[in-house]
Design a protein around this motif. Structure first.
Motif, PDB file in Angstrom:
ATOM      1  N   THR A  25       6.215   8.338 -16.130  1.00 54.47           N
ATOM      2  CA  THR A  25       7.679   8.083 -16.322  1.00 54.47           C
ATOM      3  C   THR A  25       7.914   6.503 -15.646  1.00 54.47           C
ATOM      4  N   ILE A  26       7.318   6.629 -14.550  1.00 57.55           N
ATOM      5  CA  ILE A  26       7.588   5.203 -13.805  1.00 57.55           C
ATOM      6  C   ILE A  26       6.687   4.079 -14.609  1.00 57.55           C
ATOM      7  N   LEU A  27       5.309   4.630 -14.842  1.00 54.55           N
ATOM      8  CA  LEU A  27       4.600   3.544 -15.591  1.00 54.55           C
ATOM      9  C   LEU A  27       4.859   3.071 -16.855  1.00 54.55           C
ATOM     10  N   ASN A  28       5.744   4.044 -17.462  1.00 48.49           N
ATOM     11  CA  ASN A  28       6.368   3.753 -18.883  1.00 48.49           C
ATOM     12  C   ASN A  28       7.353   2.897 -18.895  1.00 48.49           C
ATOM     13  N   ALA A  29       8.144   2.905 -17.834  1.00 44.46           N
ATOM     14  CA  ALA A  29       9.574   2.380 -17.411  1.00 44.46           C
ATOM     15  C   ALA A  29       9.048   0.715 -16.850  1.00 44.46           C
ATOM     16  N   ALA A  30       8.022   0.544 -16.228  1.00 42.37           N
ATOM     17  CA  ALA A  30       7.313  -0.465 -15.561  1.00 42.37           C
ATOM     18  C   ALA A  30       5.869  -0.627 -15.585  1.00 42.37           C
ATOM     19  N   PRO A  31       5.577  -1.024 -17.081  1.00 44.63           N
ATOM     20  CA  PRO A  31       4.101  -1.012 -17.039  1.00 44.63           C
ATOM     21  C   PRO A  31       3.284  -2.017 -16.238  1.00 44.63           C
ATOM     22  N   ASN A  32       3.835  -3.019 -15.606  1.00 39.07           N
ATOM     23  CA  ASN A  32       3.213  -4.106 -15.012  1.00 39.07           C
ATOM     24  C   ASN A  32       3.225  -3.550 -13.446  1.00 39.07           C
ATOM     25  N   ALA A  33       3.703  -2.563 -13.134  1.00 37.31           N
ATOM     26  CA  ALA A  33       3.710  -1.980 -11.681  1.00 37.31           C
ATOM     27  C   ALA A  33       2.477  -1.699 -11.327  1.00 37.31           C
ATOM     28  N   GLN A  34       2.057  -1.997  -9.930  1.00 32.43           N
ATOM     29  CA  GLN A  34       0.866  -1.798  -9.356  1.00 32.43           C
ATOM     30  C   GLN A  34       0.736  -0.365  -8.600  1.00 32.43           C
ATOM     31  N   GLU A  35      -0.104   0.563  -8.851  1.00 29.14           N
ATOM     32  CA  GLU A  35      -0.091   1.958  -8.195  1.00 29.14           C
ATOM     33  C   GLU A  35      -0.950   1.698  -6.840  1.00 29.14           C
ATOM     34  N   SER A  36      -0.364   2.286  -6.162  1.00 28.80           N
ATOM     35  CA  SER A  36      -1.033   2.495  -4.655  1.00 28.80           C
ATOM     36  C   SER A  36      -0.860   3.653  -3.873  1.00 28.80           C
ATOM     37  N   ILE A  37      -1.308   4.086  -2.676  1.00 25.90           N
ATOM     38  CA  ILE A  37      -0.672   5.007  -1.768  1.00 25.90           C
ATOM     39  C   ILE A  37      -0.442   3.994  -0.628  1.00 25.90           C
ATOM     40  N   SER A  38       0.769   4.290  -0.249  1.00 25.73           N
ATOM     41  CA  SER A  38       1.510   3.744   0.822  1.00 25.73           C
ATOM     42  C   SER A  38       2.112   5.093   1.625  1.00 25.73           C
ATOM     43  N   TYR A  39       2.318   5.058   2.756  1.00 26.67           N
ATOM     44  CA  TYR A  39       3.138   5.965   3.581  1.00 26.67           C
ATOM     45  C   TYR A  39       2.575   7.306   3.254  1.00 26.67           C
ATOM     46  N   GLY A  40       1.483   7.435   2.504  1.00 23.38           N
ATOM     47  CA  GLY A  40       0.737   8.823   2.199  1.00 23.38           C
ATOM     48  C   GLY A  40       1.151   9.266   0.987  1.00 23.38           C
ATOM     49  N   MET A  41       2.084   8.718   0.273  1.00 16.69           N
ATOM     50  CA  MET A  41       2.322   8.939  -1.172  1.00 16.69           C
ATOM     51  C   MET A  41       2.233   7.877  -2.068  1.00 16.69           C
TER      52      MET A  41
END
Length: 115
Positions: A25-41
């Motif tokens: 859902t997040i990636l469909n709504a913001a396809p240019n967003a970069q994924e990572s792990i931060s604060y353990g999530m």
């Protein structure tokens, strides 16, 4: 597997499905967003700025859209348990995908305005 896949794999199968649905859902709504792990999530950034985070727990999925994302959708989120800058979606209920999508789109517009 990437770090997000590894994170999701640590949960029971029913929670994994919800976490994967949250991610999609997040990636469909913001396809240019970069994924990572931060604060353990799982964390998402857009234009180098935090967008949203989510996390799995025993009884809920935590969603963190920074204070502005929660404030803008305060009425719609009022049905869910909340903390400072967070909302909890019970694992026993379907995720409110449309609401999550609208919050992510709202946050993406905010990030794009701050370029």
């Amino acid at each position: 597997m990437n770090p997000i896949d590894n994170y999701i794999a640590t949960f029971p199968a029913t929670t994994q499905k919800l976490l994967q649905q949250m991610r999609e859902t997040i990636l469909n709504a913001a396809p240019n967003a970069q994924e990572s792990i931060s604060y353990g999530m799982p964390a998402y950034k857009l234009n180098g700025k935090p967008l949203v985070y989510f996390a799995g727990y025993k009884n809920h999925i935590g969603f963190y859209a920074t204070p502005t994302g929660h404030k803008a959708f305060e009425a719609e989120l009022s049905n869910y348990k909340q903390g400072k800058g967070s909302v909890q979606f019970p694992v026993t209920e379907p995720l409110p995908v449309d609401l999550i999508k609208r919050i992510v789109v709202f946050r993406a517009k905010e990030n794009n305005l701050r370029l």
